[in-house]
Design an enzyme around this catalytic site. Structure first.
Site, PDB file in Angstrom:
ATOM      1  CD  GLU A   1      85.769-122.602 -27.979  1.00  0.00           C
ATOM      2  OE1 GLU A   1      86.288-123.561 -28.573  1.00  0.00           O
ATOM      3  OE2 GLU A   1      84.559-122.519 -27.708  1.00  0.00           O
TER       4      GLU A   1
ATOM      5  NE  ARG B   1      94.670-132.136 -30.816  1.00  0.00           N
ATOM      6  CZ  ARG B   1      94.009-131.231 -30.062  1.00  0.00           C
ATOM      7  NH1 ARG B   1      94.088-131.259 -28.758  1.00  0.00           N
ATOM      8  NH2 ARG B   1      93.251-130.331 -30.616  1.00  0.00           N
TER       9      ARG B   1
ATOM     10  CE  LYS C   1      90.307-125.505 -24.803  1.00  0.00           C
ATOM     11  NZ  LYS C   1      90.234-124.150 -25.383  1.00  0.00           N
TER      12      LYS C   1
END
Ligand code: ATP
Ligand code: MG
Length: 572
Positions: free
Chosen positions: A34, A259, A269
């Site tokens: 993204e 992850r 982020k």
């Protein structure tokens, strides 16, 4: 350097698909960032995995920007992501896509779901929608708008598209099951109104698809076979499948893995943006950031990052990888490739009294003992040199083997010197040493076979080039900055994460060093030339120390520390 072809649970799934012929042996993955921030080392794991799997099976991997939320996405991020991916060494040829390319098709799919009675326009407020959704232990409640006729829904969806509603006044929802045990299946929102221009579609749209409605269909449109994502999406998989099944299009397999989390840093982020915006770091590419651009500026190589990702492997179990594992890989790589040079960070002047005043000798130095092809260079030697202040002690403890009054040591590639006098300022601080050299020891060995216990690095004062060094420590003082729910991660920022030393003295061969070149400053650390360097002054970033300080400290603190401690202190 080839990516090691190790097996994991994902390759098992793909092998099973290939055996059963589910995708006719095709393997097509994608990396779907993204564009709302820069890539970080966690993304690198996903990148290595997706591109690595494609490579392993002779398949393809697409780059797809998941740009469905115009409120947070920017062109700067798109450009940065592309630069980082290229630098990491992955190739997608012309297969770069944007979820926004599919807005027309997604709109048509939504209309289809309305037509078959599986989607409706809801006019509950966002708060009411949340309330009606229920909780983990309580089923949700149907919206009063849930059973609108198809024609009305079609008209209202058009009205949403055409500006007839304000933001928050209406959404399109999938009609699934408000009492489903999985909250994601309780009539999830498919489209919402956002009064934001999109970097790519401009003001064409004022309704935007939600991630869940966009992702699977984008995979399907691109013919992705294996849609690899992180574990948080496991609970979204039934929805991923539901959309594809009900729209009746090609159905990729979603596969979730754990992850990457790294100690002493953060990875989300949303939080990395705060570090940048609130000025804790100098930017996304600050060498203390766990971003790819930060690691690059820090001096990391793509190879080291890829080796690290291979090393941590792929699994389903959540965990935190120790930062020193990442450091281990850059050390390994730089040990193979970095040219050795001499630089003095904290100088102490040494005058070699019996060395002729105007003599200049060019001594031969080895560029890289790990790589003979790197050759040699010459390093100037003269009467006045700098050594590292830490390499001298006036009153040394038993285990200190470096320079001290009356003691003889070796100067790397040069001569043996003996300290004959110590000069201090009025405060008692040592400001200069007087030494005597033995001309017979040129090159660093004594014809009479006598030995010294330490070899010091040095720089000829007359020839030294002044530079700036930036020494980095962990950005956070604790292993898990996000672990304490009562505290903000910024509470754990390390106030000493950056130390600037200016000037340092480096050997003259570095005068023409170029931005991005990596060096080992002998006995100190690996450094890279920073982009802030100018024609007047080089700036060096410390990439990583030569030895693992953390492990050393741990060993020293440990039960078995004693003998090792002696050894560590002896290592010079
Ligand atoms: P963040 O939480 O940092 O905002 P994200 O998942 O929102 O990450 P995306 O840009 O959506 O960021 O991620 C692109 C891809 O990278 C996704 O497939 C995502 O699952 C994967 N990814 C993101 N973070 C990690 C991580 N820490 N480890 C492994 N893969 C990750
Ligand atoms: Mg995401």
């Amino acid at each position: 350097m080839a990516i090691e072809k190790s097996r994991n649970f994902i390759t098992d799934i793909i092998d099973a698909h290939n055996d059963s012929g589910r995708y006719e042996g095709r393997v097509h993955t994608r990396f779907p960032p993204e564009p709302n921030g820069y890539l970080h080392i966690g993304h690198a794991k996903s990148i290595c995995l997706n591109f690595g799997i494609a490579e392993r099976y002779g398949g393809l991997c697409n780059l797809r920007f998941d740009d469905t939320n115009p409120a947070k996405e920017e062109q700067e991020y798109i450009d940065a992501i592309i630069e980082d991916l290229r630098w990491l060494g992955f190739k997608w040829h012309d297969r770069v896509y944007f979820a926004s390319d599919y807005f027309d098709e997604l709109y048509e799919m939504a209309v289809e779901l309305i037509q078959i009675g599986k989607a409706y326009v809801d006019e509950l407020s966002p708060d009411e929608i949340r309330e009606y959704r229920g909780t983990l232990s309580q089923p949700g409640i149907d919206s009063p708008y849930r059973n609108r006729p198809v024609e009305e829904n079609l008209a209202l969806f058009e009205k949403m598209r055409d500006g007839g509603f304000n933001e928050g006044e209406a959404v399109l929802r999938a009609k699934i099951d408000m009492s489903n045990g999985n909250i994601n299946m309780r009539d999830p929102v498919m489209y919402r109104i956002l009064d934001a221009a999109h970097p790519r579609t401009g003001d064409k749209w004022r309704i935007y698809p939600m991630y869940d409605f966009a992702h699977g269909q984008s995979d399907s449109i691109e013919g992705i076979t294996h849609s690899i994502c992180t574990l948080e999406y496991e609970d979204h998989r039934p929805l991923y499948d539901w959309y594809l099944d009900n729209i009746e299009i090609f159905h990729p397999q979603q596969i979730e893995f754990a992850r990457l989390n790294l100690s002493h840093t953060i990875m989300s982020k949303r939080k990395l943006i705060r570090l940048v915006r609130e000025g804790y770091v100098r930017g996304w590419d600050d060498p203390r950031m766990p971003t790819i651009s930060g690691l690059r500026r820090r001096g990391y190589t793509p190879e080291a990052i890829r080796e690290f990702c291979e090393d941590v492997g792929v699994g389903k179990v959540k965990g935190v990888v120790a930062l020193h594992k990442l450091e281990y890989h850059i050390r390994q790589d730089l040990n193979r490739r970095a040219q050795r040079v001499m630089a003095v960070l904290n100088p102490l002047k040494v005058v070699i009294e019996n060395y002729p005043d105007d003599l200049l000798e060019e001594l031969e130095a080895i560029n890289n003992p790990e790589d003979e092809s790197a050759g040699t260079r010459s390093v100037p030697f003269s009467k006045v040199i700098y050594i590292e202040r830490d390499d001298f002690m006036e009153d040394p403890p038993r285990k200190f083997f470096r320079l001290a009054p009356g003691r003889e040591v070796r100067l790397r590639y040069a001569y043996f010197i003996t300290c004959t006098d110590v000069i201090k300022d009025e405060t008692g601080q040592v400001i200069e040493l007087r030494c005597a050299y033995d001309p017979a020891t040129r090159g660093g060995s004594a014809p009479d076979g006598r030995r010294v216990k330490a070899t010091l690095h040095w720089v000829s004062a007359r020839h030294a080039v002044e530079a700036e060094a930036r020494l980095y420590e962990n950005l956070f003082t604790v292993e898990h900055p996000e672990a304490d729910a009562d505290k903000d991660f910024t509470d754990f920022i390390n106030p000493n994460s950056l130390t600037v030393i200016d000037p340092i003295y480096v050997e003259p061969s570095l005068a023409d060093a170029q931005v991005g070149e990596r060096y080992q400053f002998e006995r100190l650390a690996y450094f890279v030339v920073d982009e802030d360097s100018t024609a007047e002054k080089l700036v060096f970033n410390r990439t990583v120390t030569l030895r693992d300080q953390w492990r050393k400290l741990r060993k020293q603190g440990g039960e078995r520390g004693k003998s090792r401690r002696r050894k560590a202190a002896r290592t010079v």
